[in-house]
Structures are given as structure tokens and as C-alpha cells.
Design a protein around this motif. Structure first.
Motif, short mmCIF file in Angstrom:
data_model
loop_
_atom_site.label_atom_id
_atom_site.label_comp_id
_atom_site.label_asym_id
_atom_site.label_seq_id
_atom_site.Cartn_x
_atom_site.Cartn_y
_atom_site.Cartn_z
N UNK A 28 0.83 -1.21 0.00
CA UNK A 28 0.00 0.00 0.00
C UNK A 28 0.87 1.26 0.00
N UNK A 29 1.00 1.86 -1.15
CA UNK A 29 1.82 3.07 -1.31
C UNK A 29 1.01 4.32 -0.99
N UNK A 30 1.70 5.30 -0.44
CA UNK A 30 1.08 6.60 -0.16
C UNK A 30 0.92 7.34 -1.49
N UNK A 31 -0.32 7.72 -1.81
CA UNK A 31 -0.62 8.32 -3.12
C UNK A 31 -1.03 9.78 -3.04
N UNK A 32 -1.40 10.26 -1.85
CA UNK A 32 -1.78 11.66 -1.70
C UNK A 32 -1.59 12.05 -0.24
N UNK A 33 -1.71 13.34 0.03
CA UNK A 33 -1.36 13.87 1.34
C UNK A 33 -2.60 14.30 2.13
N UNK A 34 -2.82 13.67 3.26
CA UNK A 34 -3.87 14.08 4.18
C UNK A 34 -3.58 15.49 4.71
N UNK A 127 -4.83 8.53 2.36
CA UNK A 127 -3.56 8.71 1.65
C UNK A 127 -3.27 7.57 0.69
N UNK A 128 -3.73 6.38 1.00
CA UNK A 128 -3.45 5.21 0.16
C UNK A 128 -4.60 4.87 -0.77
N UNK A 129 -5.66 5.67 -0.73
CA UNK A 129 -6.86 5.46 -1.54
C UNK A 129 -7.34 4.03 -1.34
N UNK A 130 -7.55 3.69 -0.06
CA UNK A 130 -7.94 2.32 0.28
C UNK A 130 -9.15 2.30 1.20
N UNK A 131 -9.85 1.21 1.16
CA UNK A 131 -11.05 1.00 1.97
C UNK A 131 -10.70 0.62 3.40
N UNK A 132 -9.63 -0.15 3.58
CA UNK A 132 -9.27 -0.68 4.88
C UNK A 132 -8.31 0.24 5.61
N UNK A 133 -8.06 -0.09 6.89
CA UNK A 133 -7.01 0.60 7.62
C UNK A 133 -5.71 -0.20 7.51
#
Length: 310
Positions: A28-34, A127-133
Motif C-alpha cells: 500500500x503506497x502513499x498516493x496523496x497527502x492528508x 492517503x493510500x486510496x484504500x477501503x481498509x485501515x
């Protein structure tokens, strides 16, 4: 239909353990900044609202502050309205629709309601554009006391004092094409179950709480959003995402039993929005507008037409 869709982690038919969760997290790569896209906009709201931290996520070496935005003049005689977004971090318009409402629409309710808004419940997922934590847990199946999901436990604790007094709660979500291409296959792999393909609704719809459905409230929100974007039709079998359509654009879930965010409180009026950002008939701006319109309609109904009059 049931299929053994390939997922690159784990052994088919065997639930994940810590090794598989760690392997999944490493992908899971960081894709954007919170901080840049969300936190800065929340902090800018301090000129008009009380903005405070209600918790912090600890996913070492990363740590995320969790923010709540409240009416500055809280008055126990006024109805309390709750807005939550970003429970699933990848559902972008839930976050930005909540922020847009706070920036453009919320001021009109000053002195009329107690507003509590959490624009981004799951910043790691955002940040990872993901559903899970980060622990491969779905926050929106874990809203309960002593939750194993940090995001869910923090919001549960924040809303606990309002559980019996909240008047309305709207939780902002999306249904995306990635639900079918990534998240449902990942869920099946994580739980050691066969993957069962589903459908993606083209348009906006609501999930009411079967324990407190308030049909007229749901339809008031649908009518307002229909002026902004299209409402999802039912599938040929009369369902949306496998659940029977009970009214135009509305399905029902037992929110508390499933650990959903909308079931945290006993609010008379509660609903979960779903927009479809991958539709060729919708833009990101439309999705944000739809979420903001849903919030306004929900508050207006709860204040007046059929709800509590103030």
C-alpha cells in the motif's frame, strides 16, 4: 456466481494471518497527502468553528491527528446534527463533500443546530486510496465498543456522549469500480472465502438503517440530490448491491448489527450516502456537490419538514 478470483496474497480458502496482513500492508503506497489536502482545510475552519483533535492514529512510523469540527456556540436546547466522511479513506467525495459543506453551507445553521462534523475518519486510508485501515480492517464494519480498528474506536468514543441525544446523522460514502476490481476480491482472500462477483450501481443511492428507516427523510435527501446528479436505478432483480430497493434510490441495512458508522447513535434520522464517481455521467465536482446537497437536505428535513421544528 462464485469464482476463485486470483488475489496475489495468501492461499485460496485460508484466512489471512499476521504474515499476509504485513505483506498486504507493504503493497500500500502513499498516493496523496492528508496534511495538504484535508488537514489544512480543516484547520482553516477555526475562524468560524471549534476545531479540535479527538484522537490520533498510531501506525508507526506514521501518526495521524483526527479532527472534529463543532459549532462554536453549542447549546443543549438545540438539535444535534452529525456529519461523518472518509470512513473509507478511498471514498474521496465523502471527505471533500463534508469540507465543501463546512466551507459553503454550514454558516446558515449557526444558532439553529449543534453541528458536529468529522470530515475524514480514516486518514491512513485516504492517503493510500484504500477501503481498509493499516491492519486490513474495514472501519465500517467495526463501529462497536472495544473496536479493534483505531479509526472506529476513536469515533465511537467521540460520539458516545451524543448517542442518546443526536437528532440526525449522515455518513458520506462512495461506491466505485475498484470495489469490484480490488476490494471485494481482497475481502474474499482475507477471509478465506470464494469471491462472488457483484454489480456497481450507476448513480447516487442511500442506505437507510432498517432499525429506524424514516422513509420520508430518505426521499427528501434523494429528491435534493436528484437536482445535482442522477439516482441509481435498481438492478433487474430489484436490488442495489444485492439488497432490495425499498424506495427510489434507497436500500436498508441493519447498521448496528453490521458495525456501520450510521448505527453509532440512536438519532431518529440517519442515513448513509453512496455516489458513483466512476460514472461517465458524473464529475468529481458533481460528486462533492451531491454529498453537500445531501447534508443540507438531511439537516433541513430534520429541522422542519417532518422532523423537529426549531
Amino acid at each position: 456466481m462464485t469464482t476463485s478470483a486470483f488475489y496475489p496474497i495468501g492461499i485460496p480458502g485460508t484466512p489471512w494471518g499476521p504474515t499476509e496482513v504485513a505483506a498486504w500492508r507493504a503493497r500500500q503506497d502513499r498516493k496523496r497527502s492528508y496534511a495538504d489536502e484535508v488537514q489544512g482545510r480543516i484547520e482553516a475552519l477555526q475562524a468560524h468553528f471549534d476545531v479540535t483533535e479527538y484522537g490520533r492514529l498510531d501506525y508507526a512510523p506514521e501518526h495521524y491527528p483526527l479532527y472534529v469540527v463543532r459549532s462554536r456556540q453549542w447549546d443543549e436546547t438545540l438539535p444535534t446534527m452529525l456529519v461523518t466522511g472518509g470512513v473509507h479513506g478511498y471514498e474521496t467525495s465523502g471527505v471533500h463533500g463534508a469540507l465543501q459543506f463546512l466551507e459553503k453551507d454550514a454558516a446558515r445553521y449557526a444558532g439553529r443546530i449543534n453541528l458536529l462534523c468529522v470530515p475524514c475518519v480514516s486518514p491512513w486510508g485516504y492517503e493510500r486510496i484504500h477501503r481498509w485501515n493499516a491492519e486490513a480492517l474495514d472501519p465500517n464494519r467495526n463501529f462497536r465498543e472495544h473496536s479493534p480498528a483505531q479509526e472506529s474506536a476513536a469515533l465511537w468514543g467521540l460520539l458516545a456522549p451524543l448517542r442518546a441525544t443526536a437528532h440526525m446523522h449522515i455518513d458520506l460514502h462512495e461506491t466505485t469500480d475498484s470495489d469490484e476490481s480490488e476490494f471485494r476480491p481482497a475481502l474474499a482472500a482475507r477471509d478465506g472465502k470464494p469471491f462472488e462477483p457483484g454489480t456497481i450501481p450507476d448513480g447516487f443511492y442511500l442506505c437507510a438503517d432498517s432499525a429506524q428507516p424514516e422513509p420520508a427523510f430518505q426521499q427528501a435527501v434523494i429528491a435534493a440530490v436528484a437536482k445535482v446528479t442522477h439516482i441509481a436505478p435498481a438492478d433487474p432483480d430489484g436490488t442495489i448491491i444485492g439488497s432490495p430497493v425499498v424506495a427510489h434510490g434507497v436500500i436498508e441495512y441493519d447498521c448496528r448489527k453490521l458495525g456501520l458508522c450510521a448505527g453509532i447513535t440512536d438519532a431518529r434520522y440517519r442515513t448513509t450516502t453512496e455516489v458513483y464517481p466512476d460514472s461517465p455521467r458524473a464529475t468529481p465536482a458533481q460528486c462533492n456537490d451531491a454529498q453537500a446537497a445531501a447534508i443540507v437536505a438531511a439537516i433541513d428535513y430534520a429541522l422542519g419538514g417532518g422532523g423537529r421544528t426549531v
